[in-house]
Design a protein around this motif. Sequence first.
Motif, PDB file in Angstrom:
ATOM      1  N   VAL A 143       0.852  -1.189   0.000  1.00 48.20           N
ATOM      2  CA  VAL A 143       0.000   0.000   0.000  1.00 48.20           C
ATOM      3  C   VAL A 143       0.886   1.236   0.000  1.00 48.20           C
ATOM      4  O   VAL A 143       1.999   1.225   0.535  1.00 48.20           O
ATOM      5  CB  VAL A 143      -0.957   0.033   1.211  1.00 48.20           C
ATOM      6  N   LEU A 144       0.386   2.293  -0.600  1.00 40.62           N
ATOM      7  CA  LEU A 144       1.097   3.565  -0.635  1.00 40.62           C
ATOM      8  C   LEU A 144       0.686   4.373   0.594  1.00 40.62           C
ATOM      9  O   LEU A 144      -0.479   4.715   0.753  1.00 40.62           O
ATOM     10  CB  LEU A 144       0.758   4.310  -1.928  1.00 40.62           C
ATOM     11  N   ASP A 145       1.649   4.662   1.454  1.00 41.69           N
ATOM     12  CA  ASP A 145       1.400   5.385   2.703  1.00 41.69           C
ATOM     13  C   ASP A 145       1.877   6.822   2.537  1.00 41.69           C
ATOM     14  O   ASP A 145       3.062   7.079   2.322  1.00 41.69           O
ATOM     15  CB  ASP A 145       2.154   4.694   3.842  1.00 41.69           C
ATOM     16  N   TYR A 146       0.931   7.760   2.649  1.00 37.24           N
ATOM     17  CA  TYR A 146       1.251   9.154   2.349  1.00 37.24           C
ATOM     18  C   TYR A 146       0.338  10.051   3.161  1.00 37.24           C
ATOM     19  O   TYR A 146      -0.792   9.693   3.485  1.00 37.24           O
ATOM     20  CB  TYR A 146       1.056   9.394   0.849  1.00 37.24           C
ATOM     21  N   GLY A 147       0.824  11.230   3.483  1.00 35.38           N
ATOM     22  CA  GLY A 147      -0.016  12.206   4.162  1.00 35.38           C
ATOM     23  C   GLY A 147       0.179  12.204   5.662  1.00 35.38           C
ATOM     24  O   GLY A 147       1.007  11.488   6.222  1.00 35.38           O
ATOM     25  N   ASP A 148      -0.616  13.028   6.314  1.00 34.47           N
ATOM     26  CA  ASP A 148      -0.538  13.220   7.758  1.00 34.47           C
ATOM     27  C   ASP A 148      -1.888  12.850   8.376  1.00 34.47           C
ATOM     28  O   ASP A 148      -2.905  13.451   8.036  1.00 34.47           O
ATOM     29  CB  ASP A 148      -0.195  14.685   8.056  1.00 34.47           C
ATOM     30  N   ASN A 166      10.218   7.477  -0.962  1.00 36.75           N
ATOM     31  CA  ASN A 166      10.618   8.488  -1.930  1.00 36.75           C
ATOM     32  C   ASN A 166       9.732   9.713  -1.721  1.00 36.75           C
ATOM     33  O   ASN A 166       9.114   9.835  -0.660  1.00 36.75           O
ATOM     34  CB  ASN A 166      10.521   7.954  -3.360  1.00 36.75           C
ATOM     35  N   GLU A 167       9.613  10.582  -2.712  1.00 33.37           N
ATOM     36  CA  GLU A 167       8.817  11.791  -2.548  1.00 33.37           C
ATOM     37  C   GLU A 167       7.789  11.939  -3.659  1.00 33.37           C
ATOM     38  O   GLU A 167       7.966  11.429  -4.767  1.00 33.37           O
ATOM     39  CB  GLU A 167       9.714  13.028  -2.528  1.00 33.37           C
ATOM     40  N   MET A 168       6.702  12.615  -3.333  1.00 36.32           N
ATOM     41  CA  MET A 168       5.713  12.976  -4.328  1.00 36.32           C
ATOM     42  C   MET A 168       6.216  14.197  -5.100  1.00 36.32           C
ATOM     43  O   MET A 168       6.778  15.127  -4.505  1.00 36.32           O
ATOM     44  CB  MET A 168       4.372  13.309  -3.669  1.00 36.32           C
ATOM     45  N   GLN A 208      -7.131  12.936  -0.081  1.00 38.45           N
ATOM     46  CA  GLN A 208      -7.056  13.378   1.307  1.00 38.45           C
ATOM     47  C   GLN A 208      -5.617  13.412   1.799  1.00 38.45           C
ATOM     48  O   GLN A 208      -5.221  14.315   2.542  1.00 38.45           O
ATOM     49  CB  GLN A 208      -7.903  12.451   2.180  1.00 38.45           C
ATOM     50  N   ALA A 209      -4.821  12.427   1.365  1.00 37.37           N
ATOM     51  CA  ALA A 209      -3.424  12.382   1.783  1.00 37.37           C
ATOM     52  C   ALA A 209      -2.660  13.587   1.245  1.00 37.37           C
ATOM     53  O   ALA A 209      -1.887  14.227   1.973  1.00 37.37           O
ATOM     54  CB  ALA A 209      -2.779  11.085   1.297  1.00 37.37           C
ATOM     55  N   PHE A 210      -2.870  13.913  -0.034  1.00 37.43           N
ATOM     56  CA  PHE A 210      -2.160  15.043  -0.637  1.00 37.43           C
ATOM     57  C   PHE A 210      -2.553  16.357   0.037  1.00 37.43           C
ATOM     58  O   PHE A 210      -1.693  17.168   0.400  1.00 37.43           O
ATOM     59  CB  PHE A 210      -2.453  15.105  -2.135  1.00 37.43           C
ATOM     60  N   LEU A 211      -3.846  16.565   0.215  1.00 37.29           N
ATOM     61  CA  LEU A 211      -4.305  17.816   0.821  1.00 37.29           C
ATOM     62  C   LEU A 211      -3.805  17.963   2.256  1.00 37.29           C
ATOM     63  O   LEU A 211      -3.551  19.075   2.723  1.00 37.29           O
ATOM     64  CB  LEU A 211      -5.831  17.890   0.778  1.00 37.29           C
ATOM     65  N   SER A 212      -3.646  16.842   2.962  1.00 36.34           N
ATOM     66  CA  SER A 212      -3.198  16.913   4.357  1.00 36.34           C
ATOM     67  C   SER A 212      -1.753  17.373   4.480  1.00 36.34           C
ATOM     68  O   SER A 212      -1.327  17.808   5.552  1.00 36.34           O
ATOM     69  CB  SER A 212      -3.357  15.545   5.030  1.00 36.34           C
ATOM     70  N   THR A 213      -0.985  17.281   3.392  1.00 38.64           N
ATOM     71  CA  THR A 213       0.421  17.684   3.454  1.00 38.64           C
ATOM     72  C   THR A 213       0.620  19.167   3.149  1.00 38.64           C
ATOM     73  O   THR A 213       1.698  19.706   3.397  1.00 38.64           O
ATOM     74  CB  THR A 213       1.258  16.868   2.445  1.00 38.64           C
ATOM     75  N   TYR A 273       6.708   9.852   0.804  1.00 37.64           N
ATOM     76  CA  TYR A 273       5.749   8.751   0.895  1.00 37.64           C
ATOM     77  C   TYR A 273       6.509   7.450   1.132  1.00 37.64           C
ATOM     78  O   TYR A 273       7.719   7.364   0.883  1.00 37.64           O
ATOM     79  CB  TYR A 273       4.899   8.641  -0.380  1.00 37.64           C
ATOM     80  N   LYS A 274       5.800   6.454   1.611  1.00 38.79           N
ATOM     81  CA  LYS A 274       6.381   5.132   1.832  1.00 38.79           C
ATOM     82  C   LYS A 274       5.493   4.070   1.185  1.00 38.79           C
ATOM     83  O   LYS A 274       4.289   4.257   1.039  1.00 38.79           O
ATOM     84  CB  LYS A 274       6.504   4.831   3.329  1.00 38.79           C
TER      85      LYS A 274
END
Length: 297
Positions: A143-148, A166-168, A208-213, A273-274
């Motif tokens: 799974v792609l783990d991203y965001g806060d 790595n990074e978005m 949601q993950a992108f907006l949270s960052t 992201y992880k």
Amino acid sequence: MDFEKLKMFCKVVEEGSFQKAAESEFVSQRAVSQMMKKLEDELGLKLFDREKNKIFVTPVGRDFYIYVRNMLQKFSVNVSALRYESTTKQRLICGYFSPFDGALLREKLYGFLDKKMQLSIVHESIDHLLSDIANGLVDLATVLDYGDPGLVVTEPDLASADVYENEMIMGVSDLNPLSKLEEFPLTEIGNLPVLYYMPEENSNYLRQAFLSTLPEECQASCAHISNIEQMQMLVSLNKAVAFYPKGLFEYVLTDREHIRYLPLAGMQERSRYKIKVIYNPHSDKLSLIKKLLASFE
């Protein structure tokens, strides 16, 4: 219609009479006759011509016999093969959330599998993957783990391991003056729609993950798109920008012309992201799962 009727039909044709078929199967002649009548009624076909003490297979019945005999033989062979595989092969059921973490899983499985292992792949939402792993329906998933705050696994029947980081980054058209910069400025993030690619229509996780960052002052219009070719076209024609997981999108996207991929300015840490591997620590395949995990190192 069931297999017993079909098997009995073949026996009647091969023996040439209801009586002989009944004797070979240790049932009454009346039971065989009734079974064949029900089969004809279900099919809407006349399989036999009946006289006083004789039966004759009709032309349609002969054709049907050839079809059924071949079908039953194939069924028997396939069942035997499945029984053999179930006793001689290990089976691994793997899942993935996005095409990007799926690409990483594919690369690792390519060098891990051997001919003695059965493999099944499922593509599901994160919620479904976690539930299936906890219930033993799936052995592991990426799974792609991203965001806060990101993906937090607390269930006792779930464990996770970070296998990639790595990074978005932001994709910008060559037609956009921003493509000449070394970083994408957050002050420009609201000027064009921000797209993210996911095949599932009902998945809002990446949005949601992108907006949270993003910092609170950044107002981004973030939209899901399920066709990756359409997303690339919109970005290349400067109708939108899009965010991508650096290091993995290269496996998925073949058409990257006229798009420049930029890091987000001032977001070096927040844009990380992880990829996690989720598995059940109580699985009876734990040793196999750990071997696969070791291949990610």
